[in-house]
Design a protein around this motif. Structure first.
Motif, mmCIF file in Angstrom:
data_model
loop_
_atom_site.group_PDB
_atom_site.id
_atom_site.type_symbol
_atom_site.label_atom_id
_atom_site.label_comp_id
_atom_site.label_asym_id
_atom_site.label_seq_id
_atom_site.Cartn_x
_atom_site.Cartn_y
_atom_site.Cartn_z
ATOM 1 N N UNK A 1 13.405 1.404 7.124
ATOM 2 C CA UNK A 1 14.053 2.414 7.953
ATOM 3 C C UNK A 1 14.805 1.731 9.072
ATOM 4 N N UNK A 2 14.547 2.149 10.301
ATOM 5 C CA UNK A 2 15.214 1.566 11.472
ATOM 6 C C UNK A 2 14.523 0.293 11.972
ATOM 7 N N UNK A 3 13.308 0.046 11.507
ATOM 8 C CA UNK A 3 12.540 -1.099 11.987
ATOM 9 C C UNK A 3 12.908 -2.335 11.177
ATOM 10 N N UNK A 4 12.809 -3.526 11.772
ATOM 11 C CA UNK A 4 13.242 -4.740 11.085
ATOM 12 C C UNK A 4 12.401 -5.970 11.420
ATOM 13 N N UNK A 5 12.522 -6.951 10.525
ATOM 14 C CA UNK A 5 12.030 -8.311 10.734
ATOM 15 C C UNK A 5 13.209 -9.227 10.419
ATOM 16 N N UNK A 6 13.510 -10.148 11.311
ATOM 17 C CA UNK A 6 14.577 -11.126 11.068
ATOM 18 C C UNK A 6 13.942 -12.487 10.811
ATOM 19 N N UNK A 7 14.455 -13.169 9.794
ATOM 20 C CA UNK A 7 13.952 -14.484 9.413
ATOM 21 C C UNK A 7 15.108 -15.471 9.472
ATOM 22 N N UNK B 1 2.298 -2.122 11.991
ATOM 23 C CA UNK B 1 1.284 -3.171 12.091
ATOM 24 C C UNK B 1 1.017 -3.806 10.737
ATOM 25 N N UNK B 2 0.977 -3.010 9.686
ATOM 26 C CA UNK B 2 0.721 -3.532 8.345
ATOM 27 C C UNK B 2 1.788 -4.540 7.946
ATOM 28 N N UNK B 3 3.062 -4.224 8.196
ATOM 29 C CA UNK B 3 4.145 -5.133 7.830
ATOM 30 C C UNK B 3 4.122 -6.412 8.684
ATOM 31 N N UNK B 4 3.774 -6.273 9.947
ATOM 32 C CA UNK B 4 3.662 -7.443 10.824
ATOM 33 C C UNK B 4 2.544 -8.352 10.310
ATOM 34 N N UNK B 5 1.417 -7.780 9.980
ATOM 35 C CA UNK B 5 0.297 -8.568 9.471
ATOM 36 C C UNK B 5 0.632 -9.208 8.129
ATOM 37 N N UNK B 6 1.353 -8.495 7.291
ATOM 38 C CA UNK B 6 1.768 -9.042 6.004
ATOM 39 C C UNK B 6 2.643 -10.279 6.214
ATOM 40 N N UNK B 7 3.566 -10.213 7.174
ATOM 41 C CA UNK B 7 4.423 -11.361 7.461
ATOM 42 C C UNK B 7 3.607 -12.514 8.037
ATOM 43 N N UNK C 1 5.818 -2.641 -0.669
ATOM 44 C CA UNK C 1 6.110 -1.889 0.550
ATOM 45 C C UNK C 1 7.226 -0.895 0.256
ATOM 46 N N UNK C 2 6.929 0.366 0.461
ATOM 47 C CA UNK C 2 7.909 1.420 0.207
ATOM 48 C C UNK C 2 9.070 1.334 1.195
ATOM 49 N N UNK C 3 10.283 1.623 0.721
ATOM 50 C CA UNK C 3 11.492 1.661 1.536
ATOM 51 C C UNK C 3 11.868 0.303 2.123
#
Length: 133
Positions: A49-55, A102-108, A25-27
């Motif tokens: 960028x400005x978007x995030x996922x917290x674990x 959506x791609x990053x959400x699905x990847x998670x 995943x770039x960036x």
């Protein structure tokens, strides 16, 4: 929820696995951040960028209390097993109204679903997505 009591899952292992999962995943950046209410606890922050996922990795009585509530949505033969779980990995996503992540959400989600010892619960829909037994 982490079903297997013998599972060695912790934040460091999650970090290693997520770095691999998101390596194409770039960036993408993954850092540790302080928990907002407990400076002795760390969380993982994945940013694009400005978007995030917290674990968050959590354990203890509060998790067990939530497991009792989550068990209400399980099949009857799993209620007792789920209600005794006292460890979890909690994942939160930043808003994605324009659906650009959506791609990053699905990847998670696929990453979480690949964990055989996880029960995945969507609190917004009040639905078990995966019952890892």
């Amino acid at each position: 929820l982490v079903v297997d009591e013998k599972s060695e899952i912790d934040l460091k292992l999650l970090e290693k696995q997520l770095r691999f999962c998101f390596s194409k995943t770039q960036d993408f950046q993954l850092i540790y951040e302080d928990h907002p209410f407990n400076s002795h606890v760390k969380n993982l922050l994945l940013t694009l960028g400005e978007w995030w996922i917290r674990v968050h990795y959590e354990a203890g009585e509060l998790v067990k209390d939530d497991s009792i509530e989550i068990a209400k949505y399980a099949k009857p033969d799993l209620i007792e097993s789920i209600s005794s779980i006292d460890r979890r990995v909690r994942v939160r996503f930043a808003s994605d109204e324009d659906k650009s992540h959506t791609t990053q959400i699905m990847l998670m989600i696929e990453f979480l679903e690949s964990k055989k010892d996880f029960v995945i619960f969507d609190p917004q829909r009040k639905k078990l997505l995966v019952e890892g037994f």
